[in-house]
Design a protein around this motif. Structure first.
Motif, PDB file in Angstrom:
ATOM      1  N   ILE A 264       0.827  -1.198   0.000  1.00 43.85           N
ATOM      2  CA  ILE A 264       0.000   0.000   0.000  1.00 43.85           C
ATOM      3  C   ILE A 264       0.863   1.251   0.000  1.00 43.85           C
ATOM      4  CG2 ILE A 264      -1.854  -1.203   1.255  1.00 43.85           C
ATOM      5  CD1 ILE A 264      -0.956   0.480   3.743  1.00 43.85           C
ATOM      6  N   ALA A 265       0.198   2.400  -0.066  1.00 45.28           N
ATOM      7  CA  ALA A 265       0.809   3.710   0.123  1.00 45.28           C
ATOM      8  C   ALA A 265       0.116   4.360   1.325  1.00 45.28           C
ATOM      9  CB  ALA A 265       0.635   4.556  -1.131  1.00 45.28           C
ATOM     10  N   PRO A 266       0.705   5.402   1.904  1.00 43.79           N
ATOM     11  CA  PRO A 266       0.135   6.000   3.121  1.00 43.79           C
ATOM     12  C   PRO A 266      -1.346   6.391   3.062  1.00 43.79           C
ATOM     13  CG  PRO A 266       2.366   6.769   2.843  1.00 43.79           C
ATOM     14  CD  PRO A 266       2.043   5.961   1.603  1.00 43.79           C
ATOM     15  N   PRO A 267      -1.889   6.877   1.932  1.00 46.79           N
ATOM     16  CA  PRO A 267      -3.328   7.177   1.935  1.00 46.79           C
ATOM     17  C   PRO A 267      -4.202   5.960   2.239  1.00 46.79           C
ATOM     18  CG  PRO A 267      -2.264   8.249   0.077  1.00 46.79           C
ATOM     19  CD  PRO A 267      -1.243   7.329   0.676  1.00 46.79           C
ATOM     20  N   ILE A 268      -3.784   4.788   1.776  1.00 50.16           N
ATOM     21  CA  ILE A 268      -4.537   3.571   2.082  1.00 50.16           C
ATOM     22  C   ILE A 268      -4.367   3.214   3.552  1.00 50.16           C
ATOM     23  CG2 ILE A 268      -4.833   1.121   1.539  1.00 50.16           C
ATOM     24  CD1 ILE A 268      -3.913   1.725  -1.291  1.00 50.16           C
ATOM     25  N   ALA A 269      -3.158   3.443   4.078  1.00 50.58           N
ATOM     26  CA  ALA A 269      -2.936   3.198   5.503  1.00 50.58           C
ATOM     27  C   ALA A 269      -3.869   4.058   6.351  1.00 50.58           C
ATOM     28  CB  ALA A 269      -1.479   3.495   5.866  1.00 50.58           C
ATOM     29  N   LEU A 270      -4.053   5.287   5.944  1.00 54.08           N
ATOM     30  CA  LEU A 270      -4.942   6.196   6.673  1.00 54.08           C
ATOM     31  C   LEU A 270      -6.370   5.656   6.684  1.00 54.08           C
ATOM     32  CD1 LEU A 270      -4.720   8.965   8.122  1.00 54.08           C
ATOM     33  CD2 LEU A 270      -5.453  10.026   5.976  1.00 54.08           C
ATOM     34  N   ALA A 271      -6.820   5.146   5.532  1.00 55.64           N
ATOM     35  CA  ALA A 271      -8.163   4.567   5.462  1.00 55.64           C
ATOM     36  C   ALA A 271      -8.273   3.313   6.332  1.00 55.64           C
ATOM     37  CB  ALA A 271      -8.512   4.239   4.012  1.00 55.64           C
ATOM     38  N   LEU A 272      -7.241   2.466   6.298  1.00 54.90           N
ATOM     39  CA  LEU A 272      -7.276   1.242   7.104  1.00 54.90           C
ATOM     40  C   LEU A 272      -7.298   1.548   8.591  1.00 54.90           C
ATOM     41  CD1 LEU A 272      -4.725  -1.003   5.159  1.00 54.90           C
ATOM     42  CD2 LEU A 272      -7.219  -1.197   5.176  1.00 54.90           C
ATOM     43  N   ALA A 273      -6.672   2.651   8.976  1.00 56.86           N
ATOM     44  CA  ALA A 273      -6.615   3.003  10.397  1.00 56.86           C
ATOM     45  C   ALA A 273      -7.903   3.634  10.893  1.00 56.86           C
ATOM     46  CB  ALA A 273      -5.444   3.944  10.649  1.00 56.86           C
ATOM     47  N   ARG A 274      -8.622   4.342  10.003  1.00 56.00           N
ATOM     48  CA  ARG A 274      -9.694   5.207  10.500  1.00 56.00           C
ATOM     49  C   ARG A 274     -11.084   4.931   9.954  1.00 56.00           C
ATOM     50  NH1 ARG A 274      -7.045  11.264  11.198  1.00 56.00           N
ATOM     51  NH2 ARG A 274      -5.317  10.628  12.523  1.00 56.00           N
ATOM     52  N   HIS A 275     -11.192   4.339   8.773  1.00 50.42           N
ATOM     53  CA  HIS A 275     -12.516   4.269   8.150  1.00 50.42           C
ATOM     54  C   HIS A 275     -13.384   3.201   8.822  1.00 50.42           C
ATOM     55  CE1 HIS A 275     -15.675   4.342   5.147  1.00 50.42           C
ATOM     56  NE2 HIS A 275     -15.092   5.409   4.621  1.00 50.42           N
ATOM     57  N   PRO A 276     -14.644   3.522   9.092  1.00 45.01           N
ATOM     58  CA  PRO A 276     -15.533   2.549   9.757  1.00 45.01           C
ATOM     59  C   PRO A 276     -15.799   1.293   8.929  1.00 45.01           C
ATOM     60  CG  PRO A 276     -16.740   4.534   9.093  1.00 45.01           C
ATOM     61  CD  PRO A 276     -15.300   4.842   8.931  1.00 45.01           C
ATOM     62  N   LEU A 277     -15.664   1.355   7.598  1.00 43.31           N
ATOM     63  CA  LEU A 277     -15.906   0.175   6.767  1.00 43.31           C
ATOM     64  C   LEU A 277     -14.971  -0.987   7.110  1.00 43.31           C
ATOM     65  CD1 LEU A 277     -16.521   1.332   3.064  1.00 43.31           C
ATOM     66  CD2 LEU A 277     -18.029  -0.061   4.489  1.00 43.31           C
ATOM     67  N   VAL A 278     -13.783  -0.663   7.597  1.00 44.01           N
ATOM     68  CA  VAL A 278     -12.793  -1.702   7.886  1.00 44.01           C
ATOM     69  C   VAL A 278     -13.345  -2.711   8.891  1.00 44.01           C
ATOM     70  CG1 VAL A 278     -10.489  -2.148   8.840  1.00 44.01           C
ATOM     71  CG2 VAL A 278     -10.864  -0.187   7.315  1.00 44.01           C
ATOM     72  N   ALA A 279     -14.085  -2.212   9.863  1.00 40.92           N
ATOM     73  CA  ALA A 279     -14.612  -3.085  10.922  1.00 40.92           C
ATOM     74  C   ALA A 279     -15.655  -4.070  10.400  1.00 40.92           C
ATOM     75  CB  ALA A 279     -15.212  -2.227  12.032  1.00 40.92           C
ATOM     76  N   GLU A 280     -16.177  -3.840   9.196  1.00 45.60           N
ATOM     77  CA  GLU A 280     -17.222  -4.697   8.647  1.00 45.60           C
ATOM     78  C   GLU A 280     -16.666  -5.879   7.846  1.00 45.60           C
ATOM     79  OE1 GLU A 280     -19.932  -2.298   6.422  1.00 45.60           O
ATOM     80  OE2 GLU A 280     -20.056  -0.738   7.979  1.00 45.60           O
ATOM     81  N   HIS A 281     -15.332  -5.994   7.748  1.00 43.71           N
ATOM     82  CA  HIS A 281     -14.742  -7.046   6.915  1.00 43.71           C
ATOM     83  C   HIS A 281     -13.755  -7.897   7.713  1.00 43.71           C
ATOM     84  CE1 HIS A 281     -16.209  -4.109   3.961  1.00 43.71           C
ATOM     85  NE2 HIS A 281     -16.315  -5.134   3.144  1.00 43.71           N
ATOM     86  N   ASP A 282     -13.701  -9.156   7.374  1.00 44.98           N
ATOM     87  CA  ASP A 282     -12.770 -10.093   8.001  1.00 44.98           C
ATOM     88  C   ASP A 282     -11.433 -10.035   7.258  1.00 44.98           C
ATOM     89  OD1 ASP A 282     -11.347 -12.160   9.108  1.00 44.98           O
ATOM     90  OD2 ASP A 282     -12.644 -13.760   8.332  1.00 44.98           O
ATOM     91  N   LEU A 283     -10.465  -9.376   7.864  1.00 40.38           N
ATOM     92  CA  LEU A 283      -9.148  -9.225   7.251  1.00 40.38           C
ATOM     93  C   LEU A 283      -8.111 -10.102   7.953  1.00 40.38           C
ATOM     94  CD1 LEU A 283      -9.108  -5.332   6.758  1.00 40.38           C
ATOM     95  CD2 LEU A 283     -10.015  -7.087   5.229  1.00 40.38           C
ATOM     96  N   SER A 284      -8.571 -11.157   8.601  1.00 41.40           N
ATOM     97  CA  SER A 284      -7.672 -11.991   9.406  1.00 41.40           C
ATOM     98  C   SER A 284      -6.658 -12.764   8.565  1.00 41.40           C
ATOM     99  CB  SER A 284      -8.486 -12.975  10.249  1.00 41.40           C
ATOM    100  OG  SER A 284      -9.270 -13.824   9.412  1.00 41.40           O
ATOM    101  N   SER A 285      -6.882 -12.863   7.254  1.00 45.51           N
ATOM    102  CA  SER A 285      -5.922 -13.563   6.395  1.00 45.51           C
ATOM    103  C   SER A 285      -4.647 -12.748   6.179  1.00 45.51           C
ATOM    104  CB  SER A 285      -6.548 -13.873   5.031  1.00 45.51           C
ATOM    105  OG  SER A 285      -6.940 -12.668   4.382  1.00 45.51           O
ATOM    106  N   VAL A 286      -4.720 -11.437   6.409  1.00 52.66           N
ATOM    107  CA  VAL A 286      -3.576 -10.553   6.147  1.00 52.66           C
ATOM    108  C   VAL A 286      -2.518 -10.725   7.236  1.00 52.66           C
ATOM    109  CG1 VAL A 286      -2.812  -8.170   5.868  1.00 52.66           C
ATOM    110  CG2 VAL A 286      -5.044  -8.882   4.964  1.00 52.66           C
TER     111      VAL A 286
END
Length: 519
Positions: A264-286
């Motif tokens: 990723i690049a930092p703008p995506i990191a910002l979204a992963l850290a803060r956006h509420p949509l992240v909590a709605e997905h299972d990212l446990s494979s990462v």
């Protein structure tokens, strides 16, 4: 003083990119999926990919493309991009990748400067490409009236031509970069440059056949080209391609297709850290997120790691270095998340005081003074196409590339990018790094994004000005400036604030400060 990599040199095979990546494809790898589009049910296996590459190379040869010719590739990430990119290289031609966001005028300048004799585009992007070359020299991947398509080329069933090239001198790619200053220039990267950078990084980034790589960063950019595309193929991993970054689609595909490695690049990191949509997905494979293209603040990296529950590291590079010179190794948990990591094998570097021109020595304890980072290695470009003056300004007689980035190094050999040399703000003689203020601003709960540049005040002195995307309309400029002033030395205070809707950034995530200056 020259600083060398803590790693022993690795062998750089004297091979073309094609032979290096696909020359010894084992039988058990052929049936595995090499690339699949996000959301698709079926992907392209390694055996099918090699067959497509050969067919594309044969089609190009039948249309008069010979070693040394330049072919433009203008496409978002897709399985077709992977086959076309490597098909062009298989034919002995040079690929100049074209930014998907470029206007017709920008494309025209690149095609003319690169000397492209044939172009490949897609229907959605074709209006900006058409008109620069004769129609019969423009292939539209998904088809268009008056143009050949990828299906047409593959249906011919041609064999790849027999070509002989010198990997050390033959140009593989001509990506365009502004370097440390000025207009975009063609960066001449040989087959050896690209092969070297995969060989230098595979043992540190440690991708493997078990990994599924979310390829959302554009392949037309050198980060996507080498680290996502070529490194993944060499590792026999599976690429999951995204035509653009859409957070909902990205999260959904990562969860559904069980991606393990996110580049990723930092703008995506910002979204992963803060956006509420992240909590709605299972990212446990990462298991790993690697950020590049621009500095990632350690606090933001911590927030991503805590939220996703995975390892978050970063690396550093430039188009002119194919691109990676530094990366945090997979097995080093002691390196702070704000670091871009260790110097990769086969590389040397220097830290040079911009004022005195003298070398800054690594410390025996703590952190060094900041200096411009100069790098030397087999992945460094041969120069800028048709621009000897810019080449001499960037690449010295000893083979050191002057990056224009200010860095420090700690006693353990971990490097930290402080800022761009040309972007440093001088306030009453003191240096103010914009990246430091941007990282601080992003820590404010009501700031969604921020960028800082130097602007003249009423007396002509340069002062720091922040362009801020706020997440709360209640945030006022004076209150934000006071908040920053409590947390920095007096000369680093933000003295002007302008609220904007979005921070302009390139496709690879770099802040477009020239656009902010133009305001």
């Amino acid at each position: 003083m020259t600083i060398t990599s803590p790693y022993p040199d690795v062998e750089i095979p004297d091979l073309s990119v094609h032979d290096f990546l696909f020359g010894d494809l084992p039988d058990d790898a052929g049936h595995r999926v090499a690339v699949i589009a996000a959301g698709a049910e079926r992907g392209t296996t390694y055996t099918e990919l090699v067959e497509q590459i050969d067919g594309i190379a044969g089609a190009l040869a039948a249309r008069g493309v010979v070693p040394g010719d330049v072919v433009a590739l203008h496409s978002p990430n897709s399985p077709a991009f992977v086959a076309l990119f490597h098909g062009i290289l298989r034919a002995g031609a040079t690929v100049t990748t074209v930014n998907s966001l470029y206007t017709s005028a920008e494309i025209g300048r690149q095609l003319a400067d690169a000397g492209a004799t044939l172009a490949i585009t897609v229907g959605a992007l074709s209006p900006a490409m058409l008109g620069h070359l004769p129609d019969e020299r423009v292939m539209v991947v998904d088809g268009a009236d008056g143009h050949e398509s990828l299906a047409d080329w593959l249906a011919e069933g041609r064999s790849a031509p027999s070509v002989t090239i010198d990997p050390a001198t033959h140009l593989a790619v001509l990506p365009y970069s502004s370097g440390t200053t000025g207009l975009a220039k063609g960066v001449m990267l040989t087959h050896r440059n690209l092969v070297a950078n995969v060989a230098q990084t595979i043992g540190i980034i440690t991708l493997g056949p078990q990994d599924r790589v979310a390829a959302v960063l554009p392949f037309f950019h050198i980060y996507g080209m080498t680290v996502l595309l070529n490194l993944s193929l060499f590792a026999r991993a599976q690429l999951v391609t995204f035509p653009r970054f859409d957070l909902a689609q990205f999260l959904g595909a990562v969860a559904a297709q069980r991606c393990t490695y996110l580049f990723i690049a930092p703008p995506i990191a910002l979204a992963l850290a803060r956006h509420p949509l992240v909590a709605e997905h299972d990212l446990s494979s990462v298991h790993t997120i690697l950020s590049g293209a621009a500095p990632l603040d350690g606090t933001l990296a911590d927030a991503v790691a805590d939220r996703i529950g995975c390892r978050v590291v970063q690396g550093y590079g430039m188009t002119e270095m194919s691109p990676v010179s530094h990366v945090v190794p997979a097995d080093r948990t002691d390196i702070p998340r704000g670091s871009v990591g260790l110097l990769v094998p086969n590389m040397a570097c220097r830290l040079v005081d911009p004022a005195s021109g003298g070398d800054i020595e690594p410390p025996t304890d703590g952190m060094s003074a900041p200096g411009e980072l100069w790098c030397q290695g087999p992945n460094v470009m041969t120069g800028y196409l048709g621009d000897d003056e810019a080449t001499r300004e960037t690449l010295d007689a000893d083979g050191f590339l002057h990056t224009g980035d200010i860095a420090t190094v700690d006693a353990g050999g971990a490097f930290f990018i402080v800022d761009r040399l040309k972007e440093l703000i001088k306030y009453h003689g003191y240096q103010v790094p914009p990246a430091e203020l941007e990282a601080l601003l992003l820590a404010h709960p009501d700031v969604q994004d921020a960028a800082v540049i130097g602007v003249p005040d009423d007396e002509g002195e340069e002062v720091p000005k922040a362009f801020v995307v706020r997440s709360s309309e209640h945030l006022e400029a004076d209150a934000l400036m006071a908040w920053v002033a409590e947390r920095v030395a007096p000369h680093k205070k933000v003295r002007r604030v302008e609220f904007i809707d979005s921070v302009p950034k390139s496709a690879s995530g770099k802040i477009l400060r020239k656009d902010l200056r133009a305001r």
